[in-house]
Write a protein that holds these residues in place. Structure first.
Motif, PDB file in Angstrom:
ATOM      1  N   GLU A 115       0.788  -1.226   0.000  1.00  0.00           N
ATOM      2  CA  GLU A 115       0.000   0.000   0.000  1.00  0.00           C
ATOM      3  C   GLU A 115       0.826   1.285   0.000  1.00  0.00           C
ATOM      4  O   GLU A 115       0.492   2.240  -0.710  1.00  0.00           O
ATOM      5  N   HIS A 116       1.897   1.349   0.790  1.00  0.00           N
ATOM      6  CA  HIS A 116       2.717   2.559   0.781  1.00  0.00           C
ATOM      7  C   HIS A 116       3.275   2.822  -0.610  1.00  0.00           C
ATOM      8  O   HIS A 116       3.174   3.929  -1.140  1.00  0.00           O
ATOM      9  N   PHE A 117       3.861   1.772  -1.197  1.00  0.00           N
ATOM     10  CA  PHE A 117       4.498   1.929  -2.502  1.00  0.00           C
ATOM     11  C   PHE A 117       3.461   2.168  -3.591  1.00  0.00           C
ATOM     12  O   PHE A 117       3.671   2.981  -4.506  1.00  0.00           O
ATOM     13  N   GLY A 118       2.315   1.495  -3.494  1.00  0.00           N
ATOM     14  CA  GLY A 118       1.289   1.627  -4.511  1.00  0.00           C
ATOM     15  C   GLY A 118       0.596   2.980  -4.505  1.00  0.00           C
ATOM     16  O   GLY A 118       0.480   3.632  -5.545  1.00  0.00           O
ATOM     17  N   LEU A 119       0.145   3.427  -3.320  1.00  0.00           N
ATOM     18  CA  LEU A 119      -0.598   4.686  -3.236  1.00  0.00           C
ATOM     19  C   LEU A 119       0.314   5.909  -3.237  1.00  0.00           C
ATOM     20  O   LEU A 119       0.031   6.904  -3.897  1.00  0.00           O
ATOM     21  N   ASN A 120       1.389   5.852  -2.462  1.00  0.00           N
ATOM     22  CA  ASN A 120       2.256   7.025  -2.348  1.00  0.00           C
ATOM     23  C   ASN A 120       3.122   7.260  -3.571  1.00  0.00           C
ATOM     24  O   ASN A 120       3.467   8.406  -3.877  1.00  0.00           O
ATOM     25  N   TYR A 121       3.476   6.189  -4.272  1.00  0.00           N
ATOM     26  CA  TYR A 121       4.396   6.357  -5.404  1.00  0.00           C
ATOM     27  C   TYR A 121       3.830   5.898  -6.751  1.00  0.00           C
ATOM     28  O   TYR A 121       3.693   6.709  -7.676  1.00  0.00           O
ATOM     29  N   LEU A 122       3.488   4.622  -6.877  1.00  0.00           N
ATOM     30  CA  LEU A 122       3.107   4.098  -8.197  1.00  0.00           C
ATOM     31  C   LEU A 122       1.892   4.811  -8.782  1.00  0.00           C
ATOM     32  O   LEU A 122       1.825   5.041  -9.991  1.00  0.00           O
ATOM     33  N   GLY A 123       0.921   5.164  -7.943  1.00  0.00           N
ATOM     34  CA  GLY A 123      -0.250   5.876  -8.432  1.00  0.00           C
ATOM     35  C   GLY A 123       0.121   7.204  -9.062  1.00  0.00           C
ATOM     36  O   GLY A 123      -0.390   7.583 -10.123  1.00  0.00           O
ATOM     37  N   HIS A 124       1.054   7.927  -8.423  1.00  0.00           N
ATOM     38  CA  HIS A 124       1.498   9.217  -8.952  1.00  0.00           C
ATOM     39  C   HIS A 124       2.352   9.031 -10.206  1.00  0.00           C
ATOM     40  O   HIS A 124       2.267   9.826 -11.152  1.00  0.00           O
ATOM     41  N   PHE A 125       3.171   7.989 -10.204  1.00  0.00           N
ATOM     42  CA  PHE A 125       3.973   7.677 -11.390  1.00  0.00           C
ATOM     43  C   PHE A 125       3.058   7.416 -12.589  1.00  0.00           C
ATOM     44  O   PHE A 125       3.272   7.959 -13.682  1.00  0.00           O
ATOM     45  N   LEU A 126       2.021   6.606 -12.388  1.00  0.00           N
ATOM     46  CA  LEU A 126       1.103   6.261 -13.467  1.00  0.00           C
ATOM     47  C   LEU A 126       0.324   7.490 -13.940  1.00  0.00           C
ATOM     48  O   LEU A 126       0.237   7.748 -15.151  1.00  0.00           O
ATOM     49  N   LEU A 127      -0.231   8.257 -13.004  1.00  0.00           N
ATOM     50  CA  LEU A 127      -1.018   9.438 -13.375  1.00  0.00           C
ATOM     51  C   LEU A 127      -0.173  10.436 -14.157  1.00  0.00           C
ATOM     52  O   LEU A 127      -0.621  10.987 -15.175  1.00  0.00           O
ATOM     53  N   THR A 128       1.051  10.666 -13.699  1.00  0.00           N
ATOM     54  CA  THR A 128       1.938  11.612 -14.390  1.00  0.00           C
ATOM     55  C   THR A 128       2.207  11.167 -15.825  1.00  0.00           C
ATOM     56  O   THR A 128       2.157  11.971 -16.757  1.00  0.00           O
TER      57      THR A 128
ATOM     58  N   PRO B 262       6.555  -0.887   8.528  1.00  0.00           N
ATOM     59  CA  PRO B 262       5.752   0.251   8.080  1.00  0.00           C
ATOM     60  C   PRO B 262       6.595   1.507   7.867  1.00  0.00           C
ATOM     61  O   PRO B 262       6.410   2.237   6.900  1.00  0.00           O
ATOM     62  N   HIS B 263       7.539   1.749   8.774  1.00  0.00           N
ATOM     63  CA  HIS B 263       8.377   2.934   8.669  1.00  0.00           C
ATOM     64  C   HIS B 263       9.307   2.840   7.459  1.00  0.00           C
ATOM     65  O   HIS B 263       9.488   3.801   6.723  1.00  0.00           O
ATOM     66  N   GLY B 264       9.896   1.652   7.265  1.00  0.00           N
ATOM     67  CA  GLY B 264      10.781   1.464   6.128  1.00  0.00           C
ATOM     68  C   GLY B 264      10.044   1.563   4.808  1.00  0.00           C
ATOM     69  O   GLY B 264      10.542   2.147   3.841  1.00  0.00           O
ATOM     70  N   ALA B 265       8.830   0.994   4.746  1.00  0.00           N
ATOM     71  CA  ALA B 265       8.030   1.041   3.519  1.00  0.00           C
ATOM     72  C   ALA B 265       7.614   2.473   3.180  1.00  0.00           C
ATOM     73  O   ALA B 265       7.635   2.882   2.020  1.00  0.00           O
ATOM     74  N   TYR B 266       7.243   3.234   4.212  1.00  0.00           N
ATOM     75  CA  TYR B 266       6.846   4.629   3.979  1.00  0.00           C
ATOM     76  C   TYR B 266       8.036   5.455   3.495  1.00  0.00           C
ATOM     77  O   TYR B 266       7.929   6.227   2.536  1.00  0.00           O
ATOM     78  N   ALA B 267       9.199   5.271   4.141  1.00  0.00           N
ATOM     79  CA  ALA B 267      10.399   6.009   3.750  1.00  0.00           C
ATOM     80  C   ALA B 267      10.813   5.651   2.328  1.00  0.00           C
ATOM     81  O   ALA B 267      11.227   6.513   1.542  1.00  0.00           O
ATOM     82  N   GLN B 268      10.694   4.364   1.969  1.00  0.00           N
ATOM     83  CA  GLN B 268      11.043   3.940   0.616  1.00  0.00           C
ATOM     84  C   GLN B 268      10.128   4.601  -0.415  1.00  0.00           C
ATOM     85  O   GLN B 268      10.579   5.051  -1.476  1.00  0.00           O
ATOM     86  N   SER B 269       8.825   4.683  -0.121  1.00  0.00           N
ATOM     87  CA  SER B 269       7.882   5.282  -1.078  1.00  0.00           C
ATOM     88  C   SER B 269       8.188   6.756  -1.302  1.00  0.00           C
ATOM     89  O   SER B 269       8.049   7.269  -2.415  1.00  0.00           O
ATOM     90  N   LYS B 270       8.615   7.459  -0.252  1.00  0.00           N
ATOM     91  CA  LYS B 270       8.925   8.881  -0.390  1.00  0.00           C
ATOM     92  C   LYS B 270      10.255   9.096  -1.108  1.00  0.00           C
ATOM     93  O   LYS B 270      10.419  10.051  -1.869  1.00  0.00           O
ATOM     94  N   LEU B 271      11.226   8.214  -0.870  1.00  0.00           N
ATOM     95  CA  LEU B 271      12.484   8.286  -1.622  1.00  0.00           C
ATOM     96  C   LEU B 271      12.220   8.022  -3.100  1.00  0.00           C
ATOM     97  O   LEU B 271      12.786   8.696  -3.970  1.00  0.00           O
ATOM     98  N   ALA B 272      11.343   7.075  -3.379  1.00  0.00           N
ATOM     99  CA  ALA B 272      11.010   6.760  -4.771  1.00  0.00           C
ATOM    100  C   ALA B 272      10.430   7.981  -5.487  1.00  0.00           C
ATOM    101  O   ALA B 272      10.732   8.226  -6.659  1.00  0.00           O
ATOM    102  N   LEU B 273       9.622   8.764  -4.790  1.00  0.00           N
ATOM    103  CA  LEU B 273       9.040   9.967  -5.398  1.00  0.00           C
ATOM    104  C   LEU B 273      10.116  10.984  -5.778  1.00  0.00           C
ATOM    105  O   LEU B 273      10.023  11.621  -6.830  1.00  0.00           O
ATOM    106  N   VAL B 274      11.132  11.129  -4.941  1.00  0.00           N
ATOM    107  CA  VAL B 274      12.200  12.085  -5.238  1.00  0.00           C
ATOM    108  C   VAL B 274      13.045  11.589  -6.418  1.00  0.00           C
ATOM    109  O   VAL B 274      13.362  12.351  -7.334  1.00  0.00           O
ATOM    110  N   LEU B 275      13.392  10.310  -6.399  1.00  0.00           N
ATOM    111  CA  LEU B 275      14.147   9.724  -7.509  1.00  0.00           C
ATOM    112  C   LEU B 275      13.382   9.881  -8.826  1.00  0.00           C
ATOM    113  O   LEU B 275      13.949  10.260  -9.862  1.00  0.00           O
ATOM    114  N   PHE B 276      12.099   9.593  -8.785  1.00  0.00           N
ATOM    115  CA  PHE B 276      11.230   9.717  -9.957  1.00  0.00           C
ATOM    116  C   PHE B 276      11.188  11.153 -10.472  1.00  0.00           C
ATOM    117  O   PHE B 276      11.286  11.407 -11.687  1.00  0.00           O
TER     118      PHE B 276
END
Length: 314
Positions: free
Chosen positions: A125-138, A183-197
């Motif tokens: 869920e962290h990776f899907g909602l916080n990152y992949l959804g935004h990647f796809l929409l963009t 949960p903390h690691g998954a959330y941090a990973q999703s936010k790092l993914a957004l910056v890399l993206f």
């Protein structure tokens, strides 16, 4: 991410080393996160920016039904923009639109620390909602953004990151956190993914000569509903101290509004913005090879074509 067989958690030296590795990783994550958060708690919030009316502009705000997204949408509507709100709660979204219309007289008017669960598409869920959804929409809107950007007014992509990305690690062999879930690691990973993206996207847009910019913003430590999944002691401390240390959602929206409308940011992208200023993001976020590999993996996971041409060897 390391895979820990059942026996390694109980027996022998290998098991002890595995437990030690987990403990060290968790402590390092908390140390970095707490250090950055404490620093932000005592920094002064950016006042809500004031810009000239921007009629004719269109703003698409995800998560606009509440919190930072809602206040971002409301302020952009005040500027005369045609604001489109996207949120997973339809009732909340409709109410937000009604309220914004009433308050602005403009008729155009994420998740954190959840238990391990999946989106309807089967993503963590962290990776899907916080990152992949935004990647796809963009990616789905990219052609439209390219057509609307001009020499005078670039189209702008603003990604909501977080200071937690400083503690994040990207596990390309386990983006779904299936081997070991924190949960903390998954959330941090999703936010790092957004910056890399964001950085990789802006690099591609620049090379292509598009009049589209991409920036990541850090809202600071904001009192929002994202904390509802934290433990009760954390929620208690938040309830007791949020009025003193945490920013309101309206204050948290200030940098997002700045990134979306500041005239001085015209044509400028590839930045990490905090409190209305360019700031250094984590060292890992500037790793271009990691950016490329994440982009390729994201294309495969979402099924969108790779517009950067990485898979084609360009």
């Amino acid at each position: 991410m390391l895979f820990f067989p059942p026996l390694s958690l109980t027996f022998g030296t290998e098991g002890a080393m595995s437990l030690l590795s987990i403990a060290v990783a968790v402590l390092q994550l908390y140390y970095v996160a707490v250090r950055v958060v404490v620093q932000q708690l005592f920094s002064r919030a950016l006042p809500t920016p004031e810009f000239p009316v921007q009629k004719g502009a269109v703003a698409f705000v995800t998560g606009g039904g509440s919190g930072i997204g809602y206040h971002t949408a409301k302020h952009l509507a005040k500027l005369g923009m045609h604001v489109i709100i996207a949120a997973h709660n339809e009732d909340e979204c409709r109410q937000a639109v009604r309220t914004i219309k009433e308050e602005t007289q403009n008729e155009k008017a994420g998740v954190m620390l959840v238990p391990k669960r999946e989106t309807v598409d089967g993503f963590e869920e962290h990776f899907g909602l916080n990152y992949l959804g935004h990647f796809l929409l963009t990616n789905l809107l990219l052609d439209t953004l390219k057509k609307t950007g001009t020499n005078r007014y670039s189209a702008r992509i603003v990604t909501m990151a977080s200071a937690v990305h400083y503690a994040g690690e990207l596990h390309l062999d386990d983006l779904q956190s299936s081997c070991y879930y924190s949960p903390h690691g998954a959330y941090a990973q999703s936010k790092l993914a957004l910056v890399l993206f964001t950085y990789h996207l802006h690099h591609h847009l620049t090379e292509e000569g598009s009049h589209v910019t991409a920036n990541a913003v850090d809202p600071g430590v904001v009192n929002t509903e994202l904390y509802k999944n934290t433990s009760w002691p954390v929620r208690l401390v938040k309830w007791m101290t949020s009025w003193l240390f945490m920013r309101t959602p309206e204050e948290g929206a200030a940098t997002t509004i700045y990134a979306a409308g500041a005239p001085e940011l015209e044509g400028i992208g590839g930045c990490y913005l905090y409190n209305g200023a360019k700031t250094q993001s984590s060292d890992l976020s500037y790793d271009e090879e990691l950016q490329r590999r994440l982009w390729t993996a994201s294309c495969k996971m979402t099924g969108v074509p790779d517009v950067t041409g990485i898979c084609a060897g360009k």
